[in-house]
Motif scaffolding. Structure first.
Motif, mmCIF file in Angstrom:
data_model
loop_
_atom_site.group_PDB
_atom_site.id
_atom_site.type_symbol
_atom_site.label_atom_id
_atom_site.label_comp_id
_atom_site.label_asym_id
_atom_site.label_seq_id
_atom_site.Cartn_x
_atom_site.Cartn_y
_atom_site.Cartn_z
ATOM 1 N N UNK A 1 0.709 -1.217 0.006
ATOM 2 C CA UNK A 1 -0.100 -0.078 0.203
ATOM 3 C C UNK A 1 0.946 1.195 0.123
ATOM 4 N N UNK A 2 2.257 0.987 -0.298
ATOM 5 C CA UNK A 2 2.966 2.433 -0.228
ATOM 6 C C UNK A 2 2.492 3.354 -1.145
ATOM 7 N N UNK A 3 1.978 3.007 -2.194
ATOM 8 C CA UNK A 3 1.509 4.156 -3.454
ATOM 9 C C UNK A 3 0.417 5.163 -2.893
ATOM 10 N N UNK A 4 0.021 4.693 -1.974
ATOM 11 C CA UNK A 4 -1.145 5.516 -1.413
ATOM 12 C C UNK A 4 -0.614 6.834 -0.590
ATOM 13 N N UNK A 5 0.559 6.727 -0.363
ATOM 14 C CA UNK A 5 1.134 7.923 0.135
ATOM 15 C C UNK A 5 2.025 8.770 -0.543
ATOM 16 N N UNK A 6 2.060 8.618 -1.660
ATOM 17 C CA UNK A 6 2.995 9.283 -2.725
ATOM 18 C C UNK A 6 2.808 10.951 -2.672
ATOM 19 N N UNK A 7 1.635 11.521 -2.201
ATOM 20 C CA UNK A 7 1.411 12.675 -2.099
ATOM 21 C C UNK A 7 2.009 13.514 -0.827
ATOM 22 N N UNK A 8 2.352 12.611 0.156
ATOM 23 C CA UNK A 8 2.654 13.293 1.526
ATOM 24 C C UNK A 8 3.759 14.121 1.424
ATOM 25 N N UNK A 9 4.740 13.811 0.627
ATOM 26 C CA UNK A 9 5.875 14.890 0.688
ATOM 27 C C UNK A 9 5.751 16.076 -0.246
ATOM 28 N N UNK A 10 4.819 16.203 -0.885
ATOM 29 C CA UNK A 10 4.641 17.177 -1.964
ATOM 30 C C UNK A 10 4.326 18.529 -1.382
ATOM 31 N N UNK A 11 3.994 18.545 -0.172
ATOM 32 C CA UNK A 11 3.396 19.858 0.439
ATOM 33 C C UNK A 11 4.428 20.395 1.239
ATOM 34 N N UNK A 12 4.333 21.930 1.307
ATOM 35 C CA UNK A 12 5.296 22.716 2.372
ATOM 36 C C UNK A 12 4.430 23.454 3.102
ATOM 37 N N UNK A 13 4.729 23.506 4.464
ATOM 38 C CA UNK A 13 4.023 24.280 5.594
ATOM 39 C C UNK A 13 4.582 25.698 5.460
ATOM 40 N N UNK A 14 3.801 26.518 4.976
ATOM 41 C CA UNK A 14 4.290 27.937 4.885
ATOM 42 C C UNK A 14 4.575 28.564 6.201
ATOM 43 N N UNK A 15 3.505 28.403 6.997
ATOM 44 C CA UNK A 15 3.583 28.894 8.334
ATOM 45 C C UNK A 15 5.053 28.589 9.023
ATOM 46 N N UNK A 16 5.243 27.378 9.189
ATOM 47 C CA UNK A 16 6.534 26.916 9.871
ATOM 48 C C UNK A 16 7.716 27.394 9.148
ATOM 49 N N UNK A 17 7.733 27.462 7.672
ATOM 50 C CA UNK A 17 8.826 27.728 6.880
ATOM 51 C C UNK A 17 9.134 29.316 7.188
ATOM 52 N N UNK A 18 8.049 30.252 7.009
ATOM 53 C CA UNK A 18 8.299 31.658 7.256
ATOM 54 C C UNK A 18 8.632 31.919 8.845
ATOM 55 N N UNK A 19 8.231 31.179 9.530
ATOM 56 C CA UNK A 19 8.860 31.410 11.084
ATOM 57 C C UNK A 19 10.212 31.059 11.051
ATOM 58 N N UNK A 20 10.530 29.903 10.433
ATOM 59 C CA UNK A 20 12.178 29.625 10.665
ATOM 60 C C UNK A 20 12.934 30.821 9.813
ATOM 61 N N UNK A 21 12.370 31.164 8.629
ATOM 62 C CA UNK A 21 13.009 32.315 8.055
ATOM 63 C C UNK A 21 13.141 33.484 8.704
ATOM 64 N N UNK A 22 12.228 33.973 9.410
ATOM 65 C CA UNK A 22 11.872 35.145 10.144
ATOM 66 C C UNK A 22 12.920 35.046 11.551
ATOM 67 N N UNK A 23 12.908 33.682 12.090
ATOM 68 C CA UNK A 23 13.527 33.715 13.356
ATOM 69 C C UNK A 23 15.204 33.581 13.123
ATOM 70 N N UNK A 24 15.492 33.201 11.989
ATOM 71 C CA UNK A 24 16.972 32.769 11.709
ATOM 72 C C UNK A 24 17.707 33.618 10.801
ATOM 73 N N UNK A 25 16.847 34.321 9.807
ATOM 74 C CA UNK A 25 17.322 35.088 8.846
ATOM 75 C C UNK A 25 16.450 36.327 8.339
ATOM 76 N N UNK A 26 16.205 37.124 9.384
ATOM 77 C CA UNK A 26 15.331 38.307 9.046
ATOM 78 C C UNK A 26 15.962 39.409 8.238
ATOM 79 N N UNK A 27 17.393 39.293 8.483
ATOM 80 C CA UNK A 27 17.968 39.996 7.578
ATOM 81 C C UNK A 27 18.158 39.959 6.230
#
Length: 408
Positions: free
Chosen positions: A133-159
């Motif tokens: 049943x591995x094929x069921x999960x092919x789309x799991x890694x296609x997504x990006x969480x914009x809130x987390x990603x922007x938070x990391x960018x803001x905290x570590x590299x606001x400049x």
């Protein structure tokens, strides 16, 4: 005669720049709140898993309307609908007033986003090939969480240049559109055509009222809720209704309006989405036991390994490779303020899957509780690894820029 490639990012309008700034602030704060909610869920689940599981599986809602759902399902089908409504507003805003208004000029983030969905799926399938049943999960890694990603960018590299944040947000908009399309097409188990047609008719009525300049919330809000309900009971995931409502909301203000309906909706709904809806979903989805058995599955189940490889390796290769390819083919050019090492760092942020990855993971493997739990653990681990790697590289880039070594 061949036209010169457009320099990216484009020069934004004042209106779009204002909307972008507000979105970045809300999503960054929301990312921090979501992180706290995730930590709280993990602590509770590992102190008293039975009580945590009892909470998330508590059933509420009227059974006569087929809305007697467990709390975590309400978070998925209800609260995430709000999240995808905001995503729909973002997509509409980008296509009308933003970076995607001219697709040729926005080739860089579009190609990066599409490649950033295709490559992780390929990596996942390659690693998990042969697992049941591995094929069921092919789309799991296609997504990006914009809130987390922007938070990391803001905290570590606001400049770092604002162009990086614009690139990340634009990629995420295309990513969200792709994710909801995947959910609608590939993760619909059963379909009640009559209910779906009623839902579609209600969505069409909402769009017509927007075109007719109807502004009354007393009309539009009940219509939106009814559209959500009929899409939900039709078997199509209810978040599809959310993104459809966002796309149908008018984004151009008339002469007698200070703000368009989309701007007003974004202003009032985004804080609720980023500060409550998504964190509650995270709290009810991320609570897994981190014992020896669950952690061992990360390294023994090739489905989980595929998810992690897809997010950490596939996303980086996809986003960075797509960006490089668009420039190599002469379809776009980076502005002078950006360097390829900057693009590499932000491409690593694409590996923070979380929200939509957790949703798709449950849709794919919800019937197999042990694998669903292992996949959730894998998503959390991969998102953490991607965050740390991106934060380290961003920190290095900020330091080199301050020391005048940003020409590499």
């Amino acid at each position: 005669m061949r036209r010169a490639a457009e320099v990216w990012p484009l020069r934004p309008t004042v209106r779009y720049a204002r909307t972008l700034a507000e979105a970045l602030r809300a999503e960054t704060i929301g990312g921090v709140i979501m992180l706290l909610a995730t930590v709280a869920a993990l602590v509770w689940a590992n102190v008293s898993y039975d009580s945590y599981e009892a909470l998330r599986t508590t059933t509420v809602g009227p059974s006569g309307l087929h809305l007697d759902m467990e709390l975590y399902k309400w978070a998925q089908n209800g609260l995430l609908t709000v999240f995808f409504f905001v995503a729909g507003l973002e997509v509409k805003e980008e296509f009308v007033h933003g970076e995607l208004a001219n697709l040729r000029k926005a080739a860089l983030p579009i190609i990066a986003a599409i490649s950033g969905m295709v490559v992780p799926a390929i990596v996942y399938l390659a690693v998990s090939w042969g697992e049941e049943n591995a094929a069921k999960g092919w789309a799991i890694p296609t997504a990006t969480d914009i809130a987390f990603a922007l938070a990391v960018l803001a905290v570590t590299a606001s400049a770092m240049p604002a162009a990086l944040r614009a690139f990340l947000l634009t990629c995420a908009v295309v990513d969200d559109l792709g994710a909801i399309t995947i959910i609608a097409i590939f993760y619909t188990d059963h379909l009640d055509v009559v209910m779906l047609l009623v839902g579609a008719a209600l969505l069409a009525a909402y769009g017509l009222l927007q075109r007719r300049r109807v502004r009354s919330l007393w009309i539009l809000l009940p219509l939106a809720v009814l559209a959500w309900y009929f899409v939900e009971v039709s078997g199509v995931h209810a978040t599809v209704a959310g993104v459809a409502l966002g796309l149908l909301t008018r984004v151009t203000a008339d002469g007698d309006e200070e703000s368009s309906p989309a701007e007003l909706a974004d202003h009032y709904v985004r804080p609720f989405s980023a500060g409550f809806a998504v964190p509650v979903f995270a709290f009810l989805s991320a609570g897994v036991r981190l014992d020896g058995n669950s952690l061992s599955m990360i390294f023994s189940d090739r489905v989980v390994l595929g998810v992690m490889a897809g997010l950490v390796i596939g996303k980086f290769l996809g986003v960075f490779g797509g960006s490089w390819l668009s420039v190599r083919l002469g379809m776009a050019r980076l502005s002078e303020e950006l360097r390829w090492r900057d693009m590499a760092a932000v491409s690593l942020l694409g590996g923070i899957g979380f929200t939509v990855s957790l949703l798709i993971g449950d849709l794919a493997f919800g019937a197999d509780q042990s694998r669903a739990t292992a996949v959730t653990t894998g998503i959390l681990a991969a998102s953490l690894v991607a965050s740390v790697l991106a934060a380290v590289l961003l920190h290095v880039r900020v330091r080199r820029r301050r020391n005048g070594l940003d020409d590499v």
